[in-house]
Design a protein around this motif. Sequence first.
Motif, PDB file in Angstrom:
ATOM      1  N   GLY A 114       0.824  -1.195   0.000  1.00  0.00           N
ATOM      2  CA  GLY A 114       0.000   0.000   0.000  1.00  0.00           C
ATOM      3  C   GLY A 114       0.858   1.244   0.000  1.00  0.00           C
ATOM      4  O   GLY A 114       1.905   1.290   0.621  1.00  0.00           O
ATOM      5  N   PHE A 115       0.420   2.289  -0.717  1.00  0.00           N
ATOM      6  CA  PHE A 115       1.215   3.505  -0.738  1.00  0.00           C
ATOM      7  C   PHE A 115       1.101   4.236   0.599  1.00  0.00           C
ATOM      8  O   PHE A 115       0.234   3.946   1.411  1.00  0.00           O
ATOM      9  CB  PHE A 115       0.795   4.407  -1.895  1.00  0.00           C
ATOM     10  N   SER A 116       1.998   5.177   0.828  1.00  0.00           N
ATOM     11  CA  SER A 116       2.053   5.866   2.115  1.00  0.00           C
ATOM     12  C   SER A 116       0.808   6.714   2.334  1.00  0.00           C
ATOM     13  O   SER A 116       0.306   7.363   1.415  1.00  0.00           O
ATOM     14  CB  SER A 116       3.297   6.754   2.186  1.00  0.00           C
ATOM     15  N   LYS A 117       0.333   6.683   3.570  1.00  0.00           N
ATOM     16  CA  LYS A 117      -0.744   7.570   3.985  1.00  0.00           C
ATOM     17  C   LYS A 117      -0.240   8.434   5.129  1.00  0.00           C
ATOM     18  O   LYS A 117       0.507   7.978   5.996  1.00  0.00           O
ATOM     19  CB  LYS A 117      -1.962   6.770   4.437  1.00  0.00           C
ATOM     20  N   HIS A 118      -0.654   9.699   5.123  1.00  0.00           N
ATOM     21  CA  HIS A 118      -0.160  10.639   6.111  1.00  0.00           C
ATOM     22  C   HIS A 118      -1.137  10.818   7.269  1.00  0.00           C
ATOM     23  O   HIS A 118      -2.351  10.790   7.082  1.00  0.00           O
ATOM     24  CB  HIS A 118       0.094  12.004   5.461  1.00  0.00           C
ATOM     25  N   PHE A 119      -0.575  11.017   8.441  1.00  0.00           N
ATOM     26  CA  PHE A 119      -1.380  11.374   9.610  1.00  0.00           C
ATOM     27  C   PHE A 119      -0.484  12.109  10.598  1.00  0.00           C
ATOM     28  O   PHE A 119       0.724  12.255  10.373  1.00  0.00           O
ATOM     29  CB  PHE A 119      -2.038  10.144  10.243  1.00  0.00           C
ATOM     30  N   TYR A 120      -1.068  12.588  11.684  1.00  0.00           N
ATOM     31  CA  TYR A 120      -0.341  13.434  12.640  1.00  0.00           C
ATOM     32  C   TYR A 120      -0.268  12.778  14.011  1.00  0.00           C
ATOM     33  O   TYR A 120      -1.175  12.068  14.433  1.00  0.00           O
ATOM     34  CB  TYR A 120      -1.009  14.819  12.739  1.00  0.00           C
ATOM     35  N   LEU A 121       0.843  13.053  14.700  1.00  0.00           N
ATOM     36  CA  LEU A 121       1.066  12.525  16.041  1.00  0.00           C
ATOM     37  C   LEU A 121       1.483  13.636  16.985  1.00  0.00           C
ATOM     38  O   LEU A 121       2.145  14.603  16.597  1.00  0.00           O
ATOM     39  CB  LEU A 121       2.163  11.458  16.023  1.00  0.00           C
ATOM     40  N   TRP A 122       1.098  13.453  18.252  1.00  0.00           N
ATOM     41  CA  TRP A 122       1.469  14.360  19.333  1.00  0.00           C
ATOM     42  C   TRP A 122       2.630  13.709  20.113  1.00  0.00           C
ATOM     43  O   TRP A 122       2.558  12.529  20.443  1.00  0.00           O
ATOM     44  CB  TRP A 122       0.267  14.549  20.256  1.00  0.00           C
ATOM     45  N   PRO A 123       3.711  14.428  20.377  1.00  0.00           N
ATOM     46  CA  PRO A 123       4.852  13.803  21.062  1.00  0.00           C
ATOM     47  C   PRO A 123       4.475  13.250  22.433  1.00  0.00           C
ATOM     48  O   PRO A 123       3.839  13.934  23.236  1.00  0.00           O
ATOM     49  CB  PRO A 123       5.878  14.943  21.174  1.00  0.00           C
ATOM     50  N   GLY A 124       4.853  11.991  22.679  1.00  0.00           N
ATOM     51  CA  GLY A 124       4.600  11.352  23.958  1.00  0.00           C
ATOM     52  C   GLY A 124       3.306  10.572  24.032  1.00  0.00           C
ATOM     53  O   GLY A 124       3.057   9.875  25.020  1.00  0.00           O
ATOM     54  N   GLU A 125       2.474  10.636  22.992  1.00  0.00           N
ATOM     55  CA  GLU A 125       1.195   9.922  23.050  1.00  0.00           C
ATOM     56  C   GLU A 125       1.363   8.456  22.661  1.00  0.00           C
ATOM     57  O   GLU A 125       2.384   8.034  22.112  1.00  0.00           O
ATOM     58  CB  GLU A 125       0.175  10.585  22.131  1.00  0.00           C
ATOM     59  N   ARG A 135      -7.383  -3.614   1.370  1.00  0.00           N
ATOM     60  CA  ARG A 135      -8.054  -2.455   0.777  1.00  0.00           C
ATOM     61  C   ARG A 135      -7.053  -1.349   0.452  1.00  0.00           C
ATOM     62  O   ARG A 135      -7.153  -0.692  -0.590  1.00  0.00           O
ATOM     63  CB  ARG A 135      -9.113  -1.935   1.744  1.00  0.00           C
ATOM     64  N   MET A 136      -6.067  -1.166   1.329  1.00  0.00           N
ATOM     65  CA  MET A 136      -5.039  -0.155   1.093  1.00  0.00           C
ATOM     66  C   MET A 136      -4.233  -0.494  -0.159  1.00  0.00           C
ATOM     67  O   MET A 136      -3.916   0.371  -0.974  1.00  0.00           O
ATOM     68  CB  MET A 136      -4.120  -0.077   2.318  1.00  0.00           C
ATOM     69  N   THR A 137      -3.901  -1.771  -0.340  1.00  0.00           N
ATOM     70  CA  THR A 137      -3.147  -2.197  -1.510  1.00  0.00           C
ATOM     71  C   THR A 137      -3.978  -2.030  -2.785  1.00  0.00           C
ATOM     72  O   THR A 137      -3.473  -1.578  -3.815  1.00  0.00           O
ATOM     73  CB  THR A 137      -2.718  -3.671  -1.360  1.00  0.00           C
ATOM     74  N   LYS A 138      -5.242  -2.381  -2.695  1.00  0.00           N
ATOM     75  CA  LYS A 138      -6.132  -2.257  -3.854  1.00  0.00           C
ATOM     76  C   LYS A 138      -6.247  -0.798  -4.276  1.00  0.00           C
ATOM     77  O   LYS A 138      -6.180  -0.474  -5.468  1.00  0.00           O
ATOM     78  CB  LYS A 138      -7.513  -2.814  -3.510  1.00  0.00           C
ATOM     79  N   ALA A 139      -6.397   0.085  -3.301  1.00  0.00           N
ATOM     80  CA  ALA A 139      -6.491   1.507  -3.607  1.00  0.00           C
ATOM     81  C   ALA A 139      -5.182   2.016  -4.209  1.00  0.00           C
ATOM     82  O   ALA A 139      -5.175   2.860  -5.100  1.00  0.00           O
ATOM     83  CB  ALA A 139      -6.829   2.288  -2.341  1.00  0.00           C
ATOM     84  N   SER A 140      -4.054   1.487  -3.696  1.00  0.00           N
ATOM     85  CA  SER A 140      -2.747   1.881  -4.211  1.00  0.00           C
ATOM     86  C   SER A 140      -2.618   1.524  -5.681  1.00  0.00           C
ATOM     87  O   SER A 140      -2.203   2.339  -6.505  1.00  0.00           O
ATOM     88  CB  SER A 140      -1.651   1.179  -3.405  1.00  0.00           C
TER      89      SER A 140
END
Length: 519
Positions: A114-125, A135-140
Amino acid sequence: MNKKAIITTLLALVALAGQAQIPTDLPEYVRKHQMDMEAPLPEPSFEMDTTTVRVHILNWEAGKTPTKMVCLGVASFFPYIADNYTGFTDADGVAIVRFLQRGTSMVSLSVGDGFSKHFYLWPGETADVYVDVERMTKASRSYRKWQMQPKDYFGQKDTLTAEQINRQVIIEENGFDQQPALWFEGRYGDLNTALHRYIPFIDGYGWDISFERQLTLNRPLAPTYADGMLVWHDHLKELIQADTRLPLCAKQFCSLAIDIQAEHMLWGNTQMLDAIAARKDGVSLSKYVEERLLTEQQIARFRSLGTNTNYRAYFRSLDLTHITTPKFWDAISGDNPCDYIHDMRIVQGYPHHIELYGSLPEGAMKGVRMPYFHKLCQQLEAAQEGIEHEVYSDVIEDLQRRYRGKIVLIDFWATWCHGCIVAMNAMEPEKDAKFNHPDLAFVYITDHTSPADRWQDYRNRIRGEHLRVNEQQMDALQRRFHITVWPTYILMDRRGRLRELSHNHVEDEILKELENRNK
């Protein structure tokens, strides 16, 4: 039944079909989670802490599901500080990745094909990501084959000619809104869900003002490029605010992305006008670009965007590194820059200075407001102290001398290179199986673009000799071997002869060389 009712019915059926395909092993509380539509985008964190990401592979079958490794590419909002981290699935299909996070970070997740998907993280969480790999691979695969088609996504057809309408090309992600492949739990759960599920662009930032470049610069919206681009900017922001699918945090995030993109385009347009004026007046191009005063209208345009805010720390790749000229800083921030812009004006070149000289000159941090930057520079300086600063007159000549009679795989890599990290981790267990041979050695070469502390981490985990060469040495190596991509593999045979290996045949070529004892 009228046309509107038919469309509404079809959309409802598609939605139901998408919901029916949600993996059965997705936890019930995740499946039923409702986004907080009124929660604002939180101020970015300027802290450093160890973050834990648990990646759950859905539809997991022990011994049957091929996915074994996940990779997280973590981008900090400090220039040159970015890296890749890997985790391996356990018997339950869960990969746990822990790392030191420097401030609020955009993360790219790669799992399987699957291609890369972006998301956000808070330090320490501690954040949970649930992935439907199939499904991710199929969409890719669908995305890679997908041809860009004209879309009436942003309207305004009444202002465009037929030719301009045909050039209005917008990329949308196939069916992600009805058939999501990822689910998020954590500090940014709602933001990540909205960006993943409803935003029509793969880069993770949402609406993209740069598609103005797909249209003519003479579109009949305004008398100048800058005015026309700002009209486009205003129209996109109106669409964002009108999108009822998005929670408030995502609307604020996407609106800020549009503001920062507009700032970039205004900056480029202003530089172009400076360059044209310099040629016309027969004066130094660089002097005009750096020193010619901005007009009051240009300054007003920059200030109207409201990008003088700490929130821009969310957008590392859309950040301040392109603006090195004081007049642009001043146009954006005026007499009262936010702490983030104020400090970035001072420290943006410091990581490179520390890499070259080991530390900053005395008084370099004077005037830096945020404790974050003080702490980070101290960490970078401390990491330099543990590096052996041995400099070889010729790196390859030294390797040929020290490894005479052996076969050596030379791997040119970097901590920021996703493919490098995946390949290194995949090769590591093979050193105990296929490549457990006294005549075989592994040498890993990188340079100052790999932060010292992260390089030390890989040096401790990946067996072999690790060299972190200086800038001049890497430049010479790149010229010698015509290195344009990372990783690049060079095989040295028992007689010291060198040849480049194709990425797809590294293991086969090593085994073949081990068999050729008489060559």
